[in-house]
Design an enzyme around this catalytic site. Structure first.
Site: not given
Ligand code: GRF
Length: 211
Positions: A74, A116-118, A150-152, A154
């Protein structure tokens, strides 16, 4: 990204994806406007054959793939991923549905400028199953969070959040699709602001502009 980019070349974005890439597509569409202040210079993935890579190809954006199974550990994968990203000299790295945790080497090189988007309202429901976990818990409102990695898992400083209602007859899929509409709008609005205005992070507070 220490300085605002208003009078400078557009900020260079490298976007990492693992799936359908609708968030990537939103960024590709937004960056078509020169006033947006950023452009996608490369798209990377942790797997082949995904729609996200096809979207990049269609937009004539270079792509690369780093699969964990092609490396002996990894740590080697993480190092190689950071090298592949570095080849495109990004100002900001955007994880847009990238379903791998980046490791210490990546964070040492790109920490503070990787977002990142969560699909949940942090700190609730971190991890891979944000929409399912929110639905199972019975919350009435969930949403999405843009954060600096960061390292965590989300856990990084929050750039933006957007709330979405949970409806009585939601399935995981209908809820996740509603979240993704908000997620795409949040991502394009706030990545653009990060690129144009610059930002600082102090005691977990992300603020736009330069000090
Ligand atoms: C998003 O909701 C993202 O936050 C999640 O997976 C989805 C990805 O969607 N981790 P896409 O590939 O951008 O359509």
């Amino acid at each position: 990204m220490p300085t605002p980019r208003t009078d400078r070349a557009p900020a260079r974005l490298v976007v990492l994806v693992s799936g359908g890439g609708t968030n990537l597509q939103a960024l590709l569409d937004a960056t078509a406007d020169p006033a947006y202040g950023a452009r996608v210079v490369a798209v990377g993935a942790d797997r082949d054959g995904i729609e996200g890579l096809a979207r990049a190809d269609k937009a004539d954006v270079p792509t690369f793939v780093a699969r964990v199974k092609d490396y002996t550990s990894r740590e080697h994968w993480d190092h190689a991923l950071a090298d592949k990203v570095a080849a495109f000299d990004p100002d900001l790295v955007v994880l847009a549905g990238f379903m791998k945790l980046v490791g210490p080497d990546f964070i040492a090189r790109y920490g503070g400028r990787t977002v990142n988007t969560h699909p949940a309202l942090s700190p609730s429901f971190p991890g891979m199953h944000g929409p399912a976990d929110a639905l199972a818990y019975g919350v009435k409102v969930t949403g999405c969070t843009l954060f600096v990695v960061d390292a965590g898992v989300d856990t990084g400083p929050i750039v933006a959040q957007s709330a979405v209602p949970v409806l009585d007859d939601d399935s995981v899929d209908t809820l996740h699709e509603r979240i993704k509409v908000a997620e795409r709008a949040m991502l394009t609005e706030f990545v653009g602001r990060m690129a144009r205005e610059g930002f600082t992070i102090t005691d977990r507070k992300v603020r736009f502009g330069t000090p």
